[in-house]
Design a protein around this motif. Sequence first.
Motif, short mmCIF file in Angstrom:
data_model
loop_
_atom_site.label_atom_id
_atom_site.label_comp_id
_atom_site.label_asym_id
_atom_site.label_seq_id
_atom_site.Cartn_x
_atom_site.Cartn_y
_atom_site.Cartn_z
N ILE A 183 0.58 -0.91 -0.56
CA ILE A 183 -0.32 -0.20 0.15
C ILE A 183 0.81 1.04 -0.39
O ILE A 183 0.81 1.98 -0.49
CB ILE A 183 -0.61 -0.03 1.03
N TRP A 184 2.50 1.34 0.72
CA TRP A 184 3.15 2.22 1.24
C TRP A 184 3.75 2.82 -0.67
O TRP A 184 3.47 3.58 -0.77
CB TRP A 184 3.94 2.21 1.46
N LEU A 185 3.87 1.82 -1.04
CA LEU A 185 4.76 1.81 -2.42
C LEU A 185 3.08 2.02 -3.25
O LEU A 185 3.82 3.21 -4.69
CB LEU A 185 5.15 0.57 -2.56
N LYS A 186 2.38 1.59 -3.55
CA LYS A 186 1.26 1.99 -4.60
C LYS A 186 1.13 3.16 -4.45
O LYS A 186 0.26 3.99 -5.71
CB LYS A 186 0.43 1.16 -4.44
N LYS A 187 0.93 3.85 -3.12
CA LYS A 187 -0.30 5.46 -2.54
C LYS A 187 0.55 6.76 -2.65
O LYS A 187 0.42 7.35 -2.23
CB LYS A 187 -1.29 5.01 -1.58
N THR A 188 1.72 5.99 -3.50
CA THR A 188 3.10 7.54 -2.88
C THR A 188 3.69 7.87 -4.71
O THR A 188 3.42 6.42 -5.27
CB THR A 188 4.40 7.17 -1.65
N LYS A 189 4.70 8.30 -4.09
CA LYS A 189 4.87 8.51 -5.55
C LYS A 189 6.01 7.28 -6.03
O LYS A 189 6.78 7.25 -7.17
CB LYS A 189 6.23 9.68 -5.62
N LEU A 190 6.31 6.66 -5.16
CA LEU A 190 7.78 5.61 -5.46
C LEU A 190 6.79 4.61 -6.08
O LEU A 190 7.49 2.99 -6.58
CB LEU A 190 8.12 4.69 -3.74
N ASN A 191 4.93 4.47 -6.50
CA ASN A 191 4.59 3.43 -6.98
C ASN A 191 5.17 3.52 -8.89
O ASN A 191 4.78 2.39 -9.37
CB ASN A 191 2.78 3.72 -7.61
N MET A 192 6.49 4.47 -9.23
CA MET A 192 7.30 3.98 -10.27
C MET A 192 7.99 2.61 -10.64
O MET A 192 8.91 2.68 -11.10
CB MET A 192 7.56 5.82 -11.06
N LEU A 193 8.79 2.92 -9.05
CA LEU A 193 10.45 2.13 -9.01
C LEU A 193 9.57 0.57 -9.39
O LEU A 193 8.93 0.27 -9.07
CB LEU A 193 10.64 1.67 -7.96
N ASN A 194 10.91 0.02 -9.74
CA ASN A 194 10.67 -1.32 -10.05
C ASN A 194 11.06 -2.34 -9.03
O ASN A 194 12.12 -2.23 -8.37
CB ASN A 194 11.97 -1.75 -11.10
N TYR A 195 10.29 -3.37 -8.53
CA TYR A 195 10.35 -3.61 -7.55
C TYR A 195 8.77 -5.33 -7.35
O TYR A 195 8.49 -5.51 -8.06
CB TYR A 195 9.97 -3.26 -5.82
N GLU A 196 9.69 -5.25 -6.40
CA GLU A 196 8.96 -7.02 -6.08
C GLU A 196 8.94 -7.43 -4.73
O GLU A 196 10.29 -6.55 -3.88
CB GLU A 196 9.21 -8.92 -6.33
N VAL A 197 7.87 -7.71 -3.64
CA VAL A 197 8.02 -7.60 -2.94
C VAL A 197 7.95 -8.81 -2.09
O VAL A 197 7.01 -10.35 -2.41
CB VAL A 197 7.28 -6.95 -1.55
N LYS A 198 8.39 -10.06 -0.94
CA LYS A 198 8.41 -11.03 -0.58
C LYS A 198 8.25 -11.20 1.23
O LYS A 198 8.88 -10.70 1.46
CB LYS A 198 9.59 -12.42 -1.30
N ARG A 199 7.22 -12.25 0.90
CA ARG A 199 7.47 -12.39 3.02
C ARG A 199 8.64 -13.90 2.91
O ARG A 199 9.32 -13.99 2.49
CB ARG A 199 6.09 -13.73 3.35
N PHE A 200 9.63 -12.63 4.21
CA PHE A 200 9.76 -13.53 4.57
C PHE A 200 9.86 -15.17 5.33
O PHE A 200 8.80 -15.19 6.45
CB PHE A 200 11.29 -13.17 5.65
#
Length: 355
Positions: A103-120
């Motif tokens: 949510i933090w990434l998608k709803k801020t200016k960081l939504n343009m970054l290339n990323y993946e999120v994984k649970r540890f």
Amino acid sequence: MSLVTIKRVGIVVLVIWLITLFYLWLPNIVDSKKWPFLGKKGLNSINMNSKANSTNMMHVVITSDKHTLGGMIATMNSIYSNTRHDVMFHLVVDDESFDHIIIWLKKTKLNMLNYEVKRFPVEWVQDKIHLRSGRPELGRPLNYARYYLPRLFPDLKGRILFIDDDCIVQGDISDLYTMKINSGDLAAFSNDCSATSKRLSRLKNNYAEYIDFKNKHIQQMHMHPATCSFNTGLMLTDLDLWKKNNITEQLEYWLQLNKKEEVYGNEKGGGGSQPPMMIVFYKNYTAIDPSWHVRYLGWTSGTSYSKAFVSHAKLLHWNGHFKPWGRLSQHSDIWDRYFVKDPTLKFKPLRRFST
């Protein structure tokens, strides 16, 4: 089977297919608790980039949990803001932080970054950690996620850069990512013997400060106790070499042995995830330029460096107790430049005069 029955079956199959697609594409909207047949925890990863395997992409890993999630955000933003090259961020978080960081990434200016999120998967280390030092935060599972890079990212090959979430990068990360690693070495770290590190450290900056050299298994390694120590908060390595040399298995061996007998943890340097890495990478790494890892900003609440000095540092690391989002942090104004406000307001930096 009648035509009506066939139609009903077709509708049911279509509905299930649509729900599955909806869940896969919009994991932060679907509540997995309302759809238990889709899994108790929902997705274990989400990828927001179609160029993840590009040969020109620099791969950066940052790990964090609910206590430090804002640090991950600021580290990402500092890297992105100061490079002109493509970066793929591989973010590893705990279960509680998975939906939060998306949510933090998608709803801020960081939504343009290339990323993946994984649970540890915390079960990888849950019964293997044994702390003897007085810093319980060193025993948090995410501190050990760096041990499992090939297992977390099985499709990645070649170089990968690991950065702690209490860092700010002021230089172009490509200069660090493309540095030469000496032939035969398995990684690059910052050693603790530069003039700056010696001046600010409370330790003697050697292996004896971290490892129990009375232990028979350590004695069999023929390591010298006066060997210069290094910091594992910044690491450049090659995943192919990591797998070829069974680094994960070696790290796990020392982690589990320390639970049975004292290998590390009672020394001045403490325990945590660093000592096993110091053993496994003993004299098997290339030193990183000191300007790329200016640390100890978190050792005291007082100012360790001048503003002029930190302004020219390429990477700042608040290792220690006083984190850059804390009330008593030094040079927090630099960290604030890169912090992006949490749209959910769950993570709020503390400041000296905040009300």
